[in-house]
Design a protein around this motif. Structure first.
Motif, PDB file in Angstrom:
ATOM      1  N   VAL A 123      98.468  22.907  45.099  1.00  0.00           N
ATOM      2  CA  VAL A 123      97.322  23.613  44.599  1.00  0.00           C
ATOM      3  C   VAL A 123      97.564  25.196  44.853  1.00  0.00           C
ATOM      4  N   ILE A 124      97.727  26.079  43.841  1.00  0.00           N
ATOM      5  CA  ILE A 124      98.088  27.452  44.008  1.00  0.00           C
ATOM      6  C   ILE A 124      96.912  28.194  43.417  1.00  0.00           C
ATOM      7  N   ALA A 125      96.522  29.196  44.489  1.00  0.00           N
ATOM      8  CA  ALA A 125      95.152  30.147  43.913  1.00  0.00           C
ATOM      9  C   ALA A 125      95.877  31.151  43.193  1.00  0.00           C
ATOM     10  N   MET A 126      95.503  31.507  42.181  1.00  0.00           N
ATOM     11  CA  MET A 126      96.016  32.726  41.074  1.00  0.00           C
ATOM     12  C   MET A 126      94.905  33.127  40.379  1.00  0.00           C
ATOM     13  N   THR A 127      95.222  34.432  39.823  1.00  0.00           N
ATOM     14  CA  THR A 127      94.611  34.692  38.819  1.00  0.00           C
ATOM     15  C   THR A 127      94.833  34.258  37.500  1.00  0.00           C
ATOM     16  N   ASN A 131      90.449  32.408  43.342  1.00  0.00           N
ATOM     17  CA  ASN A 131      90.113  32.541  45.097  1.00  0.00           C
ATOM     18  C   ASN A 131      88.795  32.710  45.194  1.00  0.00           C
ATOM     19  N   LEU A 132      87.901  32.957  44.185  1.00  0.00           N
ATOM     20  CA  LEU A 132      86.397  33.290  44.029  1.00  0.00           C
ATOM     21  C   LEU A 132      85.621  31.960  44.179  1.00  0.00           C
ATOM     22  N   SER A 133      86.281  31.057  43.748  1.00  0.00           N
ATOM     23  CA  SER A 133      85.472  29.835  43.469  1.00  0.00           C
ATOM     24  C   SER A 133      85.370  28.949  44.787  1.00  0.00           C
ATOM     25  N   ILE A 134      86.248  29.396  45.827  1.00  0.00           N
ATOM     26  CA  ILE A 134      86.296  28.646  47.115  1.00  0.00           C
ATOM     27  C   ILE A 134      86.681  29.583  48.131  1.00  0.00           C
ATOM     28  N   LEU A 163      95.718  40.438  46.858  1.00  0.00           N
ATOM     29  CA  LEU A 163      94.633  39.852  47.710  1.00  0.00           C
ATOM     30  C   LEU A 163      94.450  40.284  49.253  1.00  0.00           C
ATOM     31  N   PRO A 164      93.908  41.467  49.047  1.00  0.00           N
ATOM     32  CA  PRO A 164      93.751  42.381  50.383  1.00  0.00           C
ATOM     33  C   PRO A 164      92.658  41.720  51.148  1.00  0.00           C
ATOM     34  N   VAL A 188      86.515  43.323  35.178  1.00  0.00           N
ATOM     35  CA  VAL A 188      85.800  43.436  36.365  1.00  0.00           C
ATOM     36  C   VAL A 188      86.302  42.254  37.039  1.00  0.00           C
ATOM     37  N   ALA A 189      87.585  42.247  37.542  1.00  0.00           N
ATOM     38  CA  ALA A 189      88.269  41.063  38.357  1.00  0.00           C
ATOM     39  C   ALA A 189      87.957  41.234  39.792  1.00  0.00           C
TER      40      ALA A 189
END
Length: 315
Positions: free
Chosen positions: A100-104, A133-136, A154-155, A201-202
Motif C-alpha cells: 500500500v503506497i500513499a501518493m497523489t 494521505n488526506l483520507s487516512i 509531504l511536510p 487546491v491539493a
C-alpha cells in the motif's frame, strides 16, 4: 521502574491502542479478544499509575502521560521489530504481498505505469494499492504497517520517518496547443496575470505553497476554476484557454496525450522536492527495502540522489 517488571505485550497493546483508539479494533488487529485487551490495559494502568486512556464517544483518548510515552514506546518497539526481522529474506518472484503506497494523483500518473511494468517482470505475484494521505491518518497508518510507503511533497511526515529525495522539479505553466500564449518566447508575467487560470487546491500535499508564494509576491491570478486534484487538469485545458501552474513532471506526462504545451513559469518559484517516505519501524524490513529500491530505480532522471539506503535522512 525495573524493566523486568514490564511485559512487552502490554506495550504492544498500548501502542496499537494509540493508533486505533478502539479496544475492539486493537483486539482484531492483534488477534486477541476484547476482554484480553482490556485486561492488558488494566495491568499497564496499575503498573504505571496512570489511566493512560479515557473512554469517550470518539474512542479511547490518551492522557498526557500516554502521549508522552507514545514516541519512545513506538521507537523501542520499532527497534525490536527491526532487530528480529533483519534476517528475513524477501523473495519478490514468489511473494503474493500487496503493498500500500500513499501518493497523489500526480504520483499515480507518473510512477504507477513504470512501477507496474517493472513488477510484472520481477514480481508477478506482487500487487499494489494506493491511498490518499488526506483520507487516512497517514503517520499512524504507516507506523502500524498498513501503509508501506508514501511518495510526494509531504511536510507533515516528520518525527519517526525516513525520507529519500527522489527528484526535484520546478513548476511550469501548462496550456493547450494553439493557445494565444503558446509562442516561442515563453510567457511573460503580464501574460500570466492577464490569462484565466484553473487552480488546484491539493490540500495536505505541500503544493499549496505555490498559492501562498504568489499571494505574498503580489502576483494575482484570474482564477476561473478551482479543482481539488490534478487528474482533471488535462481534460480541462485541452478544451479551454485557461492556464494551470503544475509541477513539470505532470506537464511532461500529460502534454502529449492531451495535446498540451508547457513553458517555464514567469514567476521564480522554488523547486519541488519529491520524496520517498517510510516509517523508521520498517527501515530494515526486507520487503520494504525491496519496494523502495524499485521506486528509486524508476525515477524520471535516472540519477541517484547521492544517498545510499543507509544514508537516507531520518526526520
Amino acid at each position: 521502574m525495573d524493566l523486568k517488571n514490564v511485559d512487552l505485550n502490554l506495550l504492544v497493546v498500548f501502542n496499537d491502542l494509540l493508533n486505533t483508539g478502539r479496544v475492539g479494533q486493537t483486539a482484531e488487529r492483534l488477534g486477541m479478544t476484547q476482554p484480553a485487551v482490556s485486561n492488558c490495559l488494566a495491568r499497564l494502568r496499575r503498573l504505571l499509575g496512570d489511566d493512560l486512556f479515557i473512554r469517550t464517544q470518539q474512542g479511547m483518548v490518551p492522557t498526557p502521560y500516554a502521549e508522552a510515552l507514545a514516541e519512545p514506546v513506538s521507537y523501542a518497539l520499532g527497534a525490536i521489530h527491526s532487530a528480529l526481522n533483519q534476517s528475513v529474506v524477501f523473495d519478490p518472484a514468489r511473494s503474493r504481498q500487496n503493498f500500500v503506497i500513499a501518493m497523489t494523483d500526480i504520483g499515480e500518473i507518473h510512477f504507477l505505469p513504470a512501477l507496474m511494468a517493472r513488477l510484472a517482470a520481477v514480481a508477478p505475484g506482487v500487487s499494489v494499492s494506493t491511498v490518499r494521505n488526506l483520507s487516512i491518518d497517514l503517520p499512524r497508518e504507516m507506523e502500524a504497517g498498513n501503509v508501506h510507503l508514501a511518495i510526494g511533497l509531504l511536510p507533515d511526515l516528520q518525527t519517526g520517518f525516513f525520507q529519500r529525495r527522489l527528484f526535484g522539479q520546478h513548476y511550469v505553466c501548462l496550456y493547450r496547443h494553439g493557445h494565444p500564449l503558446d509562442h516561442p518566447g515563453g510567457m511573460t508575467l503580464e501574460d500570466f496575470t492577464a490569462a484565466e487560470h484553473v487552480g488546484v487546491v491539493a490540500a495536505g500535499t505541500g503544493h499549496g505553497i505555490v498559492d501562498d508564494l504568489l499571494a505574498r509576491m503580489g502576483v494575482a491570478r484570474r482564477l476561473r476554476l478551482q479543482v481539488p486534484h490534478f487528474v482533471a487538469v488535462g481534460h480541462i485545458l485541452r478544451n479551454t484557454d485557461m492556464v494551470a501552474t503544475v509541477p513539470q513532471v505532470l506537464a511532461q506526462c500529460i502534454a502529449g496525450p492531451f495535446g498540451l504545451s508547457w513553458c517555464a513559469h514567469p514567476v521564480s518559484l522554488p523547486e519541488v522536492s519529491i520524496g520517498l517516505f517510510w516509517h523508521s519501524k520498517f527501515h530494515r524490513d526486507a520487503a520494504n527495502q525491496w519496494l523502495r529500491a524499485q521506486i528509486v530505480a524508476i525515477r524520471p532522471d535516472g540519477v541517484d540522489g547521492g544517498r545510499t539506503e543507509d544514508g537516507a535522512t531520518a526526520l
